[in-house]
Every structure is written in C-alpha cells, then in structure tokens.
Motif scaffolding. Structure first.
Motif, PDB file in Angstrom:
ATOM      1  N   THR A  92       0.864  -1.179   0.000  1.00 10.97           N
ATOM      2  CA  THR A  92       0.000   0.000   0.000  1.00 10.97           C
ATOM      3  C   THR A  92       0.901   1.230   0.000  1.00 10.97           C
ATOM      4  O   THR A  92       1.894   1.281   0.729  1.00 10.97           O
ATOM      5  N   VAL A  93       0.569   2.197  -0.851  1.00  7.41           N
ATOM      6  CA  VAL A  93       1.412   3.384  -1.028  1.00  7.41           C
ATOM      7  C   VAL A  93       0.650   4.603  -0.521  1.00  7.41           C
ATOM      8  O   VAL A  93      -0.415   4.940  -1.048  1.00  7.41           O
ATOM      9  N   ARG A  94       1.208   5.257   0.500  1.00  5.50           N
ATOM     10  CA  ARG A  94       0.525   6.382   1.145  1.00  5.50           C
ATOM     11  C   ARG A  94       1.341   7.668   1.015  1.00  5.50           C
ATOM     12  O   ARG A  94       2.570   7.654   1.085  1.00  5.50           O
ATOM     13  N   ASP A  95       0.615   8.760   0.835  1.00  7.36           N
ATOM     14  CA  ASP A  95       1.213  10.093   0.761  1.00  7.36           C
ATOM     15  C   ASP A  95       1.553  10.530   2.182  1.00  7.36           C
ATOM     16  O   ASP A  95       0.666  10.688   3.023  1.00  7.36           O
ATOM     17  N   THR A  96       2.845  10.716   2.476  1.00  4.63           N
ATOM     18  CA  THR A  96       3.235  11.132   3.830  1.00  4.63           C
ATOM     19  C   THR A  96       3.397  12.643   3.939  1.00  4.63           C
ATOM     20  O   THR A  96       3.482  13.176   5.050  1.00  4.63           O
ATOM     21  N   THR A  97       3.446  13.362   2.804  1.00  2.00           N
ATOM     22  CA  THR A  97       3.471  14.833   2.842  1.00  2.00           C
ATOM     23  C   THR A  97       2.100  15.364   3.222  1.00  2.00           C
ATOM     24  O   THR A  97       1.973  16.285   4.041  1.00  2.00           O
ATOM     25  N   ASP A  98       1.050  14.780   2.651  1.00  3.13           N
ATOM     26  CA  ASP A  98      -0.331  15.144   2.948  1.00  3.13           C
ATOM     27  C   ASP A  98      -1.142  13.855   3.028  1.00  3.13           C
ATOM     28  O   ASP A  98      -1.588  13.338   2.004  1.00  3.13           O
ATOM     29  N   PRO A  99      -1.338  13.317   4.238  1.00  2.00           N
ATOM     30  CA  PRO A  99      -2.053  12.040   4.376  1.00  2.00           C
ATOM     31  C   PRO A  99      -3.455  12.040   3.791  1.00  2.00           C
ATOM     32  O   PRO A  99      -4.007  10.967   3.523  1.00  2.00           O
ATOM     33  N   ALA A 100      -4.028  13.223   3.558  1.00  6.29           N
ATOM     34  CA  ALA A 100      -5.370  13.280   2.965  1.00  6.29           C
ATOM     35  C   ALA A 100      -5.320  13.089   1.451  1.00  6.29           C
ATOM     36  O   ALA A 100      -6.357  12.886   0.816  1.00  6.29           O
ATOM     37  N   SER A 101      -4.133  13.156   0.861  1.00  7.69           N
ATOM     38  CA  SER A 101      -3.979  12.987  -0.588  1.00  7.69           C
ATOM     39  C   SER A 101      -3.594  11.551  -0.916  1.00  7.69           C
ATOM     40  O   SER A 101      -3.183  10.787  -0.047  1.00  7.69           O
ATOM     41  N   GLN A 102      -3.714  11.202  -2.190  1.00  5.04           N
ATOM     42  CA  GLN A 102      -3.338   9.871  -2.659  1.00  5.04           C
ATOM     43  C   GLN A 102      -2.305   9.985  -3.783  1.00  5.04           C
ATOM     44  O   GLN A 102      -2.378  10.899  -4.604  1.00  5.04           O
ATOM     45  N   ILE A 103      -1.341   9.066  -3.801  1.00  6.39           N
ATOM     46  CA  ILE A 103      -0.393   8.993  -4.904  1.00  6.39           C
ATOM     47  C   ILE A 103      -1.105   8.314  -6.069  1.00  6.39           C
ATOM     48  O   ILE A 103      -1.566   7.172  -5.945  1.00  6.39           O
ATOM     49  N   THR A 104      -1.216   9.004  -7.205  1.00 11.15           N
ATOM     50  CA  THR A 104      -1.944   8.464  -8.349  1.00 11.15           C
ATOM     51  C   THR A 104      -1.123   8.550  -9.616  1.00 11.15           C
ATOM     52  O   THR A 104      -0.258   9.423  -9.765  1.00 11.15           O
ATOM     53  N   VAL A 105      -1.422   7.647 -10.556  1.00 12.68           N
ATOM     54  CA  VAL A 105      -0.771   7.615 -11.857  1.00 12.68           C
ATOM     55  C   VAL A 105      -1.854   7.786 -12.924  1.00 12.68           C
ATOM     56  O   VAL A 105      -2.795   6.988 -12.978  1.00 12.68           O
ATOM     57  N   THR A 106      -1.708   8.827 -13.735  1.00 11.99           N
ATOM     58  CA  THR A 106      -2.676   9.101 -14.805  1.00 11.99           C
ATOM     59  C   THR A 106      -1.897   9.460 -16.079  1.00 11.99           C
ATOM     60  O   THR A 106      -0.684   9.331 -16.127  1.00 11.99           O
ATOM     61  N   ASP A 107      -2.647   9.934 -17.103  1.00 10.79           N
ATOM     62  CA  ASP A 107      -1.973  10.298 -18.351  1.00 10.79           C
ATOM     63  C   ASP A 107      -1.503  11.742 -18.334  1.00 10.79           C
ATOM     64  O   ASP A 107      -1.622  12.439 -17.358  1.00 10.79           O
TER      65      ASP A 107
END
Length: 232
Positions: A217-232
């Motif tokens: 599981t990959v979590r955003d540690t700069t802003d825990p309310a955000s998600q690391i995402t991959v898009t175009d």
C-alpha cells in the motif's frame, strides 16, 4: 557459388535514461531503467509509450507491505511479513513524461520477520544501495522496481546456510502492477528476479531466478489526505 544471407534486424530495447527531480536530483541519480511493459490506452499511436503523470508532484510517499512477501528459489520459499520503503514523487515538471514512465529513487525495501519452508532454517534479508521505481500509465498501469546490483541479499542459517543474492551482476527491473486508490497499491505477482545462490547442503544452488510475490500500500506522507496516483 556465393550464398547471400538476408540481413537480420535485432529487436530494439526501449531503455529510458532518467534523471528526475526531488529526491532523485538530491542524490545526483541517473538510472538506466527498462520501461515496464504495458498495454497502451486507446488513441495512443502504435509502438508509442503512453503519457504518464504521477501526482501530487514533489510529495513524499511510503510503501508498506500488505500481508506477506514471498521469495521462491528452487524448492525453498522464504516468507517475510514486514517490508517498507519510501520515496518522493518528482517535482513538476519531472512528474510528467509525455511518452513514457515517470521515475524516482526510493530507499531500499527492508524485510523482516522472515521464515523459510525448511524446518530448522531461519532467514534474514539485507538490502543496500539506491533503489528506483518507474510508473507507466496504461491498461493496466505498471511499475518497474529497479534493484541495484547485489542490492538484495537473503541469508539462511541453521540446518542450511545459504546466501541468495538478487541482481547478482547488474541492476535488474522487477515488473509490477499499480492500482490507483485510497490508498493506491503496487502488486508483484510471480515476478521473476535473477539470483545467485551459494552454500552447502540444502541450498538451491542450481536456481538462477527467484519468484517474488508481494503487495504494497502506497501512502502520501506529505499530505495524508492525498493519494499517490498515476494518470496520463
């Protein structure tokens, strides 16, 4: 009689040479990373790599093992129940690649609480060097985890004393699948990793590859309310 042979064209390998920003620039890293294989989204020209964007730009992340990680070499399986790594999404504009993956460095993935399938045999894992990950948009989204040369060493003790070195002669890329979510996940399913095994009785010294299975599981540690995402 002179015999002519048709010219053979060698297949081209798509190699992405990256020097990202953020933690990559801070380390002065320049990795040669093999682009993970992926299907192309509709509308992408044949043979062209898809556009990739990883967000949030510049954010730090942590990848934590969900469940267990297994390494199988020959008849021996090692199971670890803890593993963690951290890294940083490249700052803009390095978090976007119009024709290929977005790459960044990560800390070596640590592995703990490891057991083996052999009675009376314990196991431990040591990892070193700068690792890397290259995320590629597509269907599915893929991620190539780069292990530096000899960056992963598994040792067993007890009734069998073995040393298993992954990427024994040069860096290698292990392909996985990325899924956007809350949190996002990175999964490796029966991924093949080149290894060298040395040791005595009970060691799978004939094995040249190991099969790796794990989900992180990959979590955003700069802003825990955000998600690391991959898009175009």
């Amino acid at each position: 009689m002179t015999t002519t042979h048709p010219t053979r064209r060698m297949p081209r390998r798509n190699v992405i040479r990256t020097a990202g920003t953020g933690s990559v620039a801070a380390l002065g890293l320049a990795l040669a990373m093999t682009s993970p294989a992926t299907a192309q989204p509709a509308g992408t020209p044949s043979g062209a790599a898809a556009s990739t964007t990883v967000t949030p730009a510049g954010h730090h992340f942590t990848a934590t093992l969900s469940g267990k990680a297994t390494f199988k070499a020959g008849p021996v399986t090692v199971t670890c129940t803890t593993s963690v790594s951290s890294g940083q999404v490249p700052a803009s504009p390095g978090n976007h690649n119009p024709a290929g993956p977005v790459s960044s460095s990560t800390t070596p993935a640590t592995y703990g609480s490891c057991t083996t399938s052999m009675p009376g045999v314990a196991a431990s894992v040591t990892t070193t060097g700068t690792w890397g990950v290259a995320m590629q948009n597509g269907v599915p989204v893929t991620a190539g985890l780069t292990i530096p040369a000899a960056g992963f060493v598994l040792r067993t003790s007890g009734l069998a004393s073995c040393t298993v070195t992954a990427a024994p002669t040069s860096a290698t890329t292990v392909n996985g699948t990325w899924t956007n979510g809350a949190p996002s996940t990175l999964a490796f399913t029966n991924a093949s990793v080149p290894v060298k095994v040395v040791g005595g009785f009970g060691c799978p010294t004939g094995a040249t590859t190991s099969t790796f299975n794990a989900t992180y599981t990959v979590r955003d540690t700069t802003d825990p309310a955000s998600q690391i995402t991959v898009t175009d």
